[in-house]
Design a protein around this motif. Structure first.
Motif, short mmCIF file in Angstrom:
data_model
loop_
_atom_site.label_atom_id
_atom_site.label_comp_id
_atom_site.label_asym_id
_atom_site.label_seq_id
_atom_site.Cartn_x
_atom_site.Cartn_y
_atom_site.Cartn_z
N ILE A 11 68.95 31.86 102.83
CA ILE A 11 68.48 32.36 101.23
C ILE A 11 67.46 32.37 100.56
CG2 ILE A 11 69.11 31.02 98.95
CD1 ILE A 11 71.84 31.30 100.32
N GLU A 12 66.95 31.44 101.51
CA GLU A 12 65.04 33.05 101.32
C GLU A 12 64.98 33.69 101.04
OE1 GLU A 12 63.60 27.68 100.61
OE2 GLU A 12 63.13 28.86 102.64
N ARG A 13 65.92 34.24 102.53
CA ARG A 13 65.17 35.30 103.07
C ARG A 13 65.46 36.48 101.97
NH1 ARG A 13 64.94 32.95 107.64
NH2 ARG A 13 67.01 33.40 108.23
N ALA A 14 66.98 36.07 102.21
CA ALA A 14 67.69 36.60 100.65
C ALA A 14 67.19 37.28 99.31
CB ALA A 14 69.54 36.69 100.49
N LEU A 15 67.42 36.53 99.22
CA LEU A 15 66.03 36.13 97.90
C LEU A 15 65.24 37.19 97.33
CD1 LEU A 15 66.33 32.54 96.35
CD2 LEU A 15 67.47 34.91 95.33
N SER A 16 64.02 36.78 98.50
CA SER A 16 62.70 37.86 98.74
C SER A 16 62.92 39.09 98.94
CB SER A 16 62.19 37.12 100.08
OG SER A 16 61.27 36.36 100.13
N CYS A 36 59.78 32.73 99.10
CA CYS A 36 60.63 32.30 98.08
C CYS A 36 60.81 30.56 98.26
CB CYS A 36 61.94 32.15 98.24
SG CYS A 36 62.11 33.98 96.88
N GLN A 37 61.31 29.65 97.85
CA GLN A 37 61.33 28.34 98.69
C GLN A 37 62.21 27.74 97.80
OE1 GLN A 37 57.82 25.89 99.11
NE2 GLN A 37 59.13 24.51 100.14
N ILE A 38 63.64 26.69 97.92
CA ILE A 38 64.39 26.63 97.33
C ILE A 38 63.84 24.83 97.41
CG2 ILE A 38 66.73 25.68 96.77
CD1 ILE A 38 67.23 28.33 97.73
N PHE A 39 64.21 24.10 96.47
CA PHE A 39 64.18 22.12 96.16
C PHE A 39 64.68 22.06 95.37
CE2 PHE A 39 59.48 24.56 94.63
CZ PHE A 39 59.80 23.35 93.49
N ASP A 40 65.49 20.88 96.18
CA ASP A 40 66.19 20.31 95.17
C ASP A 40 67.17 21.32 93.89
OD1 ASP A 40 65.53 17.98 96.43
OD2 ASP A 40 64.19 18.22 94.96
N GLU A 41 66.57 21.33 92.77
CA GLU A 41 67.70 22.10 91.78
C GLU A 41 66.60 22.72 91.65
OE1 GLU A 41 65.64 19.03 89.96
OE2 GLU A 41 66.75 19.27 91.40
N LYS A 42 65.29 23.48 92.38
CA LYS A 42 64.57 23.88 91.58
C LYS A 42 64.15 25.65 92.94
CE LYS A 42 62.03 20.45 89.61
NZ LYS A 42 63.45 19.64 90.68
N VAL A 43 63.60 26.39 92.49
CA VAL A 43 63.56 27.66 93.54
C VAL A 43 61.94 28.59 92.40
CG1 VAL A 43 63.70 30.47 93.98
CG2 VAL A 43 66.52 28.45 93.50
N ALA A 44 61.35 28.43 94.00
CA ALA A 44 59.77 28.91 93.37
C ALA A 44 59.48 30.10 93.84
CB ALA A 44 59.11 28.05 94.22
N ILE A 45 59.46 31.35 93.03
CA ILE A 45 58.64 32.61 93.63
C ILE A 45 57.97 32.92 93.87
CG2 ILE A 45 60.01 34.76 94.22
CD1 ILE A 45 62.27 33.98 93.01
N ILE A 46 56.58 33.25 94.67
CA ILE A 46 55.65 33.96 94.92
C ILE A 46 54.92 34.81 94.79
CG2 ILE A 46 53.30 33.23 95.29
CD1 ILE A 46 54.24 31.54 93.56
N LEU A 47 54.93 36.36 94.03
CA LEU A 47 54.96 37.95 94.79
C LEU A 47 53.70 38.06 94.92
CD1 LEU A 47 57.24 37.47 92.69
CD2 LEU A 47 57.39 40.08 92.88
N GLU A 48 52.95 38.24 95.68
CA GLU A 48 51.46 38.89 96.06
C GLU A 48 51.34 39.64 95.70
OE1 GLU A 48 48.96 36.66 97.21
OE2 GLU A 48 50.05 35.35 97.86
N ASP A 49 49.78 40.78 95.03
CA ASP A 49 49.84 42.17 94.60
C ASP A 49 51.26 42.73 93.94
OD1 ASP A 49 47.50 42.44 96.28
OD2 ASP A 49 48.73 42.34 97.85
N SER A 50 51.97 41.54 92.82
CA SER A 50 52.28 42.08 91.90
C SER A 50 52.25 42.98 91.07
CB SER A 50 53.20 40.69 91.68
OG SER A 50 52.15 40.84 90.21
N ILE A 51 50.94 43.50 90.44
CA ILE A 51 50.68 44.01 88.95
C ILE A 51 50.56 45.68 89.66
CG2 ILE A 51 48.36 44.45 88.14
CD1 ILE A 51 49.50 40.91 87.64
N THR A 52 51.08 46.48 88.62
CA THR A 52 51.36 47.49 89.47
C THR A 52 50.02 48.41 88.88
OG1 THR A 52 52.25 48.03 86.45
CG2 THR A 52 53.78 47.40 88.83
#
Length: 124
Positions: A11-16, A36-52
């Motif tokens: 799931i985490e790979r598919a989200l990424s 992407c990391q799923i823990f309990d009822e939360k999903v954390a997503i961190i993008l590196e170099d996301s600034i256009t």
């Protein structure tokens, strides 16, 4: 749980991958890394170099405030699509979606609060 239930890693790979595709298709920009990391009822997503590039140009010419406004508007415009991706991939509704970007580090963080803990298969 049967083997048709996805693992946390799947799931985490598919989200990424889906979020990477969203940035590529909507912003013609490719973050260098998405975690992407799923823990309990939360999903954390961190993008590196996301600034256009246009945002970076504004920062480099001393217009940080305008760059931050542009980033906020981009995040707001992408929010419904990101929520939809999370709900589709995880299979659980999103009740809240929080996002923030740091222009100086180029990172964007998104936290999704899910309606319930998703059903995931544990690896042996």
């Amino acid at each position: 749980m049967d083997s048709s239930t996805p693992t946390r890693g799947q799931i985490e790979r598919a989200l990424s991958q889906r979020i990477q595709a969203l940035y590529r298709n909507q912003l013609e920009h490719q973050p260098s890394r998405i975690s992407c990391q799923i823990f309990d009822e939360k999903v954390a997503i961190i993008l590196e170099d996301s600034i256009t590039q246009p945002e970076q140009l504004l920062v480099n010419t001393g217009q940080e405030e305008l760059a931050q406004e542009v980033r906020s508007e981009i995040d707001e415009a992408l929010k419904p699509q990101i929520q939809s991706i999370i709900e589709e991939v995880v299979g659980v509704g999103v009740v809240d979606l929080l996002s923030n970007a740091k222009l100086d580090t180029g990172r964007t963080a998104t936290v999704a609060i899910l309606a319930e803990t998703p059903k995931l298969r544990n690896m042996p």
